[in-house]
Design an enzyme around this catalytic site. Structure first.
Site, PDB file in Angstrom:
ATOM      1  N   ASN A  64      -0.426  -2.507  19.307  1.00 10.89           N
ATOM      2  CA  ASN A  64      -0.586  -4.226  19.803  1.00 10.89           C
ATOM      3  C   ASN A  64       0.098  -4.450  21.040  1.00 10.89           C
ATOM      4  OD1 ASN A  64      -2.503  -4.595  17.769  1.00 10.89           O
ATOM      5  ND2 ASN A  64      -1.109  -5.954  16.614  1.00 10.89           N
ATOM      6  N   GLU A 128      -8.402  -2.934  22.527  1.00  6.28           N
ATOM      7  CA  GLU A 128      -9.109  -3.788  21.545  1.00  6.28           C
ATOM      8  C   GLU A 128      -8.967  -5.181  22.163  1.00  6.28           C
ATOM      9  OE1 GLU A 128      -7.819  -4.106  17.051  1.00  6.28           O
ATOM     10  OE2 GLU A 128      -6.305  -5.366  18.088  1.00  6.28           O
ATOM     11  N   TRP A 222       0.430  -9.404   2.774  1.00  9.32           N
ATOM     12  CA  TRP A 222       0.106  -8.634   4.135  1.00  9.32           C
ATOM     13  C   TRP A 222       1.272  -7.681   4.448  1.00  9.32           C
ATOM     14  CZ3 TRP A 222       2.626  -9.750   8.579  1.00  9.32           C
ATOM     15  CH2 TRP A 222       2.059  -8.989   9.833  1.00  9.32           C
ATOM     16  N   ARG A 253      -5.841 -13.806   7.285  1.00  5.81           N
ATOM     17  CA  ARG A 253      -6.327 -12.214   7.051  1.00  5.81           C
ATOM     18  C   ARG A 253      -7.441 -12.434   6.024  1.00  5.81           C
ATOM     19  NH1 ARG A 253      -4.050 -11.130  10.567  1.00  5.81           N
ATOM     20  NH2 ARG A 253      -2.080  -9.699  10.991  1.00  5.81           N
ATOM     21  N   ASP A 355     -10.968   0.640  10.303  1.00  6.88           N
ATOM     22  CA  ASP A 355      -9.984  -0.571  10.499  1.00  6.88           C
ATOM     23  C   ASP A 355      -9.035  -0.834   9.400  1.00  6.88           C
ATOM     24  OD1 ASP A 355      -8.635  -2.300  12.147  1.00  6.88           O
ATOM     25  OD2 ASP A 355     -10.007  -3.877  11.151  1.00  6.88           O
ATOM     26  N   HIS A 392       6.014  -9.652  15.075  1.00 11.97           N
ATOM     27  CA  HIS A 392       4.696 -10.195  15.464  1.00 11.97           C
ATOM     28  C   HIS A 392       4.689 -11.477  15.966  1.00 11.97           C
ATOM     29  CE1 HIS A 392       0.370 -10.615  14.569  1.00 11.97           C
ATOM     30  NE2 HIS A 392       0.294  -9.458  14.006  1.00 11.97           N
ATOM     31  N   SER A 439       4.872  -2.422  16.526  1.00 14.03           N
ATOM     32  CA  SER A 439       5.086  -1.378  16.428  1.00 14.03           C
ATOM     33  C   SER A 439       5.798  -0.626  17.614  1.00 14.03           C
ATOM     34  CB  SER A 439       4.088  -0.528  15.780  1.00 14.03           C
ATOM     35  OG  SER A 439       3.096  -0.268  16.789  1.00 14.03           O
TER      36      SER A 439
HETATM   37  O1  SFD Z   1      -2.240  -6.022  13.793  1.00 18.83           O
HETATM   38  C1  SFD Z   1      16.284  -0.964   4.503  1.00 18.83           C
HETATM   39  N1  SFD Z   1       2.301  -4.442  12.895  1.00 18.83           N
HETATM   40  C2  SFD Z   1       1.547  -3.946  13.682  1.00 18.83           C
HETATM   41  N2  SFD Z   1       1.876  -3.607  14.970  1.00 18.83           N
HETATM   42  C3  SFD Z   1       1.087  -2.752  15.709  1.00 18.83           C
HETATM   43  O2  SFD Z   1       1.429  -2.303  16.777  1.00 18.83           O
HETATM   44  N3  SFD Z   1      -0.210  -2.616  15.565  1.00 18.83           N
HETATM   45  C4  SFD Z   1      -0.839  -3.144  14.496  1.00 18.83           C
HETATM   46  O3  SFD Z   1      -2.087  -3.000  14.162  1.00 18.83           O
HETATM   47  C5  SFD Z   1       0.096  -4.074  13.632  1.00 18.83           C
HETATM   48  N4  SFD Z   1      -0.538  -4.617  12.502  1.00 18.83           N
HETATM   49  C6  SFD Z   1       0.457  -4.371  11.392  1.00 18.83           C
HETATM   50  C7  SFD Z   1       1.822  -4.675  11.581  1.00 18.83           C
HETATM   51  C8  SFD Z   1       2.490  -5.028  10.373  1.00 18.83           C
HETATM   52  C9  SFD Z   1       2.212  -5.013   9.120  1.00 18.83           C
HETATM   53  C10 SFD Z   1       2.857  -5.165   8.088  1.00 18.83           C
HETATM   54  C11 SFD Z   1       0.676  -4.759   8.719  1.00 18.83           C
HETATM   55  C12 SFD Z   1      -0.175  -4.636   9.964  1.00 18.83           C
HETATM   56  C13 SFD Z   1      -0.100  -4.989   7.670  1.00 18.83           C
HETATM   57  C14 SFD Z   1       3.635  -4.798  13.054  1.00 18.83           C
HETATM   58  C15 SFD Z   1       4.465  -3.387  13.141  1.00 18.83           C
HETATM   59  O4  SFD Z   1       4.396  -2.890  11.977  1.00 18.83           O
HETATM   60  C16 SFD Z   1       5.838  -3.955  13.220  1.00 18.83           C
HETATM   61  O5  SFD Z   1       6.087  -4.678  14.424  1.00 18.83           O
HETATM   62  C17 SFD Z   1       6.907  -2.905  13.094  1.00 18.83           C
HETATM   63  O6  SFD Z   1       7.062  -2.147  12.159  1.00 18.83           O
HETATM   64  C18 SFD Z   1       8.559  -3.455  13.112  1.00 18.83           C
HETATM   65  O7  SFD Z   1       9.476  -2.386  13.223  1.00 18.83           O
HETATM   66  P1  SFD Z   1      10.841  -2.650  12.526  1.00 18.83           P
HETATM   67  O8  SFD Z   1      11.671  -1.253  12.645  1.00 18.83           O
HETATM   68  O9  SFD Z   1      11.584  -3.654  12.885  1.00 18.83           O
HETATM   69  O10 SFD Z   1      10.546  -2.830  10.947  1.00 18.83           O
HETATM   70  P2  SFD Z   1       9.916  -1.839   9.829  1.00 18.83           P
HETATM   71  O11 SFD Z   1       9.034  -0.719  10.724  1.00 18.83           O
HETATM   72  O12 SFD Z   1       9.269  -2.457   8.968  1.00 18.83           O
HETATM   73  O13 SFD Z   1      11.133  -0.872   9.211  1.00 18.83           O
HETATM   74  C19 SFD Z   1      12.055  -1.665   8.453  1.00 18.83           C
HETATM   75  C20 SFD Z   1      13.017  -0.410   7.874  1.00 18.83           C
HETATM   76  O14 SFD Z   1      14.053  -1.113   6.989  1.00 18.83           O
HETATM   77  C21 SFD Z   1      14.250  -0.403   5.692  1.00 18.83           C
HETATM   78  N5  SFD Z   1      15.048  -1.130   4.933  1.00 18.83           N
HETATM   79  N6  SFD Z   1      16.911   0.327   4.745  1.00 18.83           N
HETATM   80  C22 SFD Z   1      18.205   0.428   4.152  1.00 18.83           C
HETATM   81  N7  SFD Z   1      18.569  -0.708   3.338  1.00 18.83           N
HETATM   82  C23 SFD Z   1      17.855  -1.887   3.254  1.00 18.83           C
HETATM   83  N8  SFD Z   1      18.501  -2.762   2.452  1.00 18.83           N
HETATM   84  C24 SFD Z   1      16.831  -1.884   3.818  1.00 18.83           C
HETATM   85  N9  SFD Z   1      15.748  -2.899   3.860  1.00 18.83           N
HETATM   86  C25 SFD Z   1      14.954  -2.514   4.708  1.00 18.83           C
HETATM   87  C26 SFD Z   1      12.626  -0.149   5.279  1.00 18.83           C
HETATM   88  O15 SFD Z   1      12.584   0.950   4.537  1.00 18.83           O
HETATM   89  C27 SFD Z   1      12.371   0.389   6.549  1.00 18.83           C
HETATM   90  O16 SFD Z   1      12.549   1.600   6.893  1.00 18.83           O
HETATM   91  S1  SFD Z   1      -1.598  -6.224  12.555  1.00 18.83           S
HETATM   92  O17 SFD Z   1      -2.390  -5.808  11.676  1.00 18.83           O
HETATM   93  O18 SFD Z   1      -0.740  -7.247  12.631  1.00 18.83           O
HETATM   94  P1  AMP Z   2      -3.710  -9.470  13.868  1.00 13.29           P
HETATM   95  O1  AMP Z   2      -4.658  -8.293  13.228  1.00 13.29           O
HETATM   96  O2  AMP Z   2      -4.205 -10.718  13.503  1.00 13.29           O
HETATM   97  O3  AMP Z   2      -2.293  -8.764  13.589  1.00 13.29           O
HETATM   98  O4  AMP Z   2      -4.017  -9.268  15.435  1.00 13.29           O
HETATM   99  C1  AMP Z   2      -3.684  -8.161  16.174  1.00 13.29           C
HETATM  100  C2  AMP Z   2      -3.519  -8.338  17.479  1.00 13.29           C
HETATM  101  O5  AMP Z   2      -4.765  -9.375  18.146  1.00 13.29           O
HETATM  102  C3  AMP Z   2      -2.293  -9.395  17.759  1.00 13.29           C
HETATM  103  O6  AMP Z   2      -1.672  -8.856  19.194  1.00 13.29           O
HETATM  104  C4  AMP Z   2      -2.796 -10.842  17.822  1.00 13.29           C
HETATM  105  O7  AMP Z   2      -2.182 -11.682  18.536  1.00 13.29           O
HETATM  106  C5  AMP Z   2      -4.192 -10.500  18.504  1.00 13.29           C
HETATM  107  N1  AMP Z   2      -5.205 -11.772  18.117  1.00 13.29           N
HETATM  108  C6  AMP Z   2      -5.683 -11.731  16.768  1.00 13.29           C
HETATM  109  N2  AMP Z   2      -6.633 -12.611  16.839  1.00 13.29           N
HETATM  110  C7  AMP Z   2      -6.707 -13.066  17.966  1.00 13.29           C
HETATM  111  C8  AMP Z   2      -7.529 -14.184  18.522  1.00 13.29           C
HETATM  112  N3  AMP Z   2      -8.487 -14.832  17.859  1.00 13.29           N
HETATM  113  N4  AMP Z   2      -7.370 -14.386  19.860  1.00 13.29           N
HETATM  114  C9  AMP Z   2      -6.432 -13.656  20.483  1.00 13.29           C
HETATM  115  N5  AMP Z   2      -5.715 -12.725  20.120  1.00 13.29           N
HETATM  116  C10 AMP Z   2      -5.743 -12.488  18.653  1.00 13.29           C
END
Ligand code: SFD
Ligand code: AMP
Length: 626
Positions: A64, A128, A222, A253, A355, A392, A439
């Site tokens: 993203n 996207e 989520w 969602r 997806d 996010h 990510s």
């Molecule tokens: O769009 C301990 N995210 C998405 N990012 C994208 O680029 N594209 C997407 O398509 C994304 N989508 C999405 C996303 C997140 C989720 C949950 C879903 C879908 C369902 C966001 C990214 O995933 C997010 O930005 C990054 O992963 C953040 O990275 P970071 O490193 O800040 O967090 P992490 O990856 O969750 O890792 C955390 C780590 O910490 C560990 N941990 N270890 C030791 N002791 C403890 N007490 C701990 N507590 C946690 C974990 O095990 C892990 O390794 S979209 O659908 O939104």
């Molecule tokens: P999401 O699946 O909601 O996590 O969204 C993935 C990416 O698309 C993120 O960068 C969001 O900010 C963006 N996004 C989702 N829905 C919209 C929307 N309706 N308009 C603009 N950006 C969006």
């Protein structure tokens, strides 16, 4: 379990990376380069197995954050403007720009390591939306973690990673963070890690609010259930200043299985409507003017998109539907050739299923279970329960130093991404006010923070000791829930019911109930007020007292106990910061019924700090510097 049988393992390192997620992998990869140059040691510790830990465990279907700076379509400034608008004016320009200017190189590395990125006929990435690119990302985390692990392995004796070690507490020496303490979730071992610099990348938090899925769906959310607030707890407990702890994220969602909507809105150009088929983004456009200038800018901020949907529900116009059928029909109708149109239909169907199969498999199961064919049937969508995920569209996390060349003097204190506690760094979901890093940006910020943390190690080479009596005290405190259980469990037949202790599961239910009802959870339409929050804080005080009586029958439950202590602190800082900000700025995330509008004098950061010396909370308003 008898805690006297626990072995104490002390590990010494220069840079300690806590977490094994996207930011941690970026940190390990970058650190290996600078550590080799300076002959320094790097140690990574994850509570789970890096191959599938953190938010990207199931995979993702998009990256993203990708600017494509080389082809000149976007600039770093464009991105900063977009992020700031989406957060209703509240973001750190210096941090967002720093990530944005480096993120493309991270994505190119992912591709080099084998991540399949969608390409068009000319070989360009398939976007996207403006900032997002499509990937075949089921194995995203496995690919990235393998690169991180091999970077550490290449350091030989100077590089190591520990998996299935849960980090419970920071280790402090004077004004400095010098390590972390935790335990193995597989063996009877207590770990104390001593380090010159510590990087907190332990992610955000879920299950602080009562989830919509209870009973048969318990645990479904989520955000992945294993991110339980360690990121925020660690910096809070170290006495670091935190920012935006009020800025939760409430994603919209696909209902019940939490399938993401981004691909539908942006790639398939789908619309969401109320049950009557009305597009509320059009019929309620006038509401957005109340939230100008952000509400009237494009794209509409995520929280306002939520808000318009919540207004529909309030007026009884639910369910809300993602019109997947209309979107696919429209895309196919654009193709005049019948054979080509049929092929396109198949392609779109396949992309729609992928997806979800790439990142939220249960949503694909949900479709199958309910006989939903997306090309024929619309799907319900809903606002989730609140999460803390600053990478996010939330923003909560530590207040960190910006980069020297971009940060104004108020935002720079020597080392980029260092918190206000010496030697303690944060990135990804653990650092705040730099939303929309996702990510790729989290990995990038991990790289930036690790490089900076190693510079700190080079500048602070002096050795230090942690007194053995302090180590023993921390050990006893961390393992205490096992001792509580051991002492009292035979008092009753059912170990879940015992007047001498509370099990973590019940503790979590209580926390979630309080947060849901008093702090604006899903069941009250995300509304709250000072009076409600004061009552909520009163109940949290009882929970803090009861936390001392948490009991664990095994290592797994010990982890659950600590996860809930972490959640409790995230919860308290959240309520306190919502109370401090006397306005409503993100109405689709939470709405203060006592302060229903946005105020100019609150175009500011609401920061908080728990003072380890006094045990008091300090709240401070900080200027947003353009
Ligand atoms: O769009 C301990 N995210 C998405 N990012 C994208 O680029 N594209 C997407 O398509 C994304 N989508 C999405 C996303 C997140 C989720 C949950 C879903 C879908 C369902 C966001 C990214 O995933 C997010 O930005 C990054 O992963 C953040 O990275 P970071 O490193 O800040 O967090 P992490 O990856 O969750 O890792 C955390 C780590 O910490 C560990 N941990 N270890 C030791 N002791 C403890 N007490 C701990 N507590 C946690 C974990 O095990 C892990 O390794 S979209 O659908 O939104
Ligand atoms: P999401 O699946 O909601 O996590 O969204 C993935 C990416 O698309 C993120 O960068 C969001 O900010 C963006 N996004 C989702 N829905 C919209 C929307 N309706 N308009 C603009 N950006 C969006």
């Amino acid at each position: 379990m008898n805690i006297d049988n626990f072995q104490t393992v002390v590990v010494e390192t220069d840079l300690l990376i806590l977490g094994g997620g996207m930011a941690a992998c970026g940190a390990a990869f970058e650190a290996s380069h600078w550590a080799r140059k300076n002959n320094l040691k790097v140690t990574l510790v994850d509570k789970a197995a890096m191959e599938r830990s953190g938010a990207v465990a199931m995979g993702l279907s998009a990256i993203n954050l990708y600017l494509g700076l080389k082809n000149g379509k976007n600039t770093v400034e464009d991105y900063v403007e977009y992020v700031k608008n989406d957060l209703m004016g509240i973001a750190r320009d210096d941090l967002v720009a720093n990530i944005a200017r480096h993120v493309d190189s991270t994505v190119h590395l992912f591709e080099k390591w084998g991540l399949p990125i969608w390409k068009d006929e000319e070989g360009n990435y398939v976007n996207e939306g403006r900032w997002q690119i499509m990937i075949h990302g089921e194995s995203y985390k496995s690919i990235v973690s393998e690169a991180a692990k091999s970077s550490l392995r290449e350091l030989g004796e100077n590089g190591q990673y520990f998996e299935r070690i849960f980090i419970a507490e920071p280790v402090l020496l004077g004004d400095r963070c010098v390590g972390a303490a935790g335990f193995s979730v597989r063996e009877n071992k207590f770990y104390l890690f001593k380090a010159k610099a510590v990087l907190d990348v332990m992610g955000g938090a879920v299950h602080i609010f009562r989830p919509r899925s209870v009973g048969e769906g318990l645990g479904r959310s989520w955000y992945p259930p294993f991110n339980s607030g360690a990121g925020a707890y660690f910096t809070l407990k170290s006495g670091a200043e935190m920012t935006c702890q009020e800025v939760r994220f409430v994603p919209v969602r696909f209902k019940d299985s939490y399938g993401p909507v981004g691909a539908w809105f942006l790639l398939f150009k789908s619309k969401a409507t109320n049950a009557k088929g009305e597009d509320y983004m059009e019929t309620r456009a006038s509401e957005l003017e109340k939230w100008a200038p952000y509400g009237t800018s494009k794209p509409t901020p995520a929280n306002l998109r939520n808000y318009l949907m919540l207004l529909e529900l309030e007026e009884g116009n639910g369910p809300i539907y993602m019109r997947t059928d209309d979107a696919i029909r429209k895309l196919v109708a654009e193709i005049p050739d019948e054979k080509e149109a049929k092929r396109k239909l198949k392609e779109l169907e396949s992309e729609a299923w992928e997806d979800f199969l790439d990142m939220t498999i249960s949503q694909a199961l949900n479709w199958a279970a309910h006989n939903i064919a997306p090309e024929e049937t619309p799907s319900e969508i809903a606002a989730c329960e609140p999460y803390f995920i600053s990478s996010h569209s939330g923003a909560s996390g530590a207040w960190v130093s910006g980069p020297e060349d971009l940060a104004p003097p108020q935002h720079f204190w020597g080392y980029c991404n260092m918190t206000t506690v010496k030697g303690l760094f944060a990135a990804g979901d653990a650092s705040g006010a730099s939303s929309h890093k996702f990510s790729s940006g989290s990995f990038t910020e991990g790289r930036i923070a690790a490089k900076s943390a190693l510079a700190f190690c080079v500048d602070h080479p002096e050795p230090f000791e942690v007194d053995p009596s302090i180590i023993e005290e921390i050990k006893q405190r961390i393992l205490k829930p096992l001792a509580v259980f051991e002492t009292h469990h035979s008092y009753t037949n059912d170990e879940d019911v015992n007047p001498n202790f509370i099990k973590p599961r019940m503790f979590m239910f209580r926390l979630q109930k309080i947060m849901d009802e008093y702090a604006g959870g899903a069941s009250v339409g995300f509304r709250t007020s000072r009076m409600l929050m004061e009552k909520g804080l009163e109940y949290l005080q009882f929970m803090k007292e009861d936390a001392d009586k948490l009991a664990a029958s095994d290592l797994h439950e010990l982890m659950r106990c600590w996860e809930n202590i972490h959640r409790l602190w995230q919860a308290e800082s959240h309520i306190r910061t919502m109370m401090f900000r006397e306005e409503t700025r993100w109405p689709g995330y939470y709405f203060r019924t006592d302060f229903p509008g946005m105020k100019d004098d609150w175009k500011a950061f609401a920061n908080c700090r728990w003072n380890p010396e006094t045990g008091e909370w300090e709240m401070v308003k900080r200027e947003v510097i353009e």
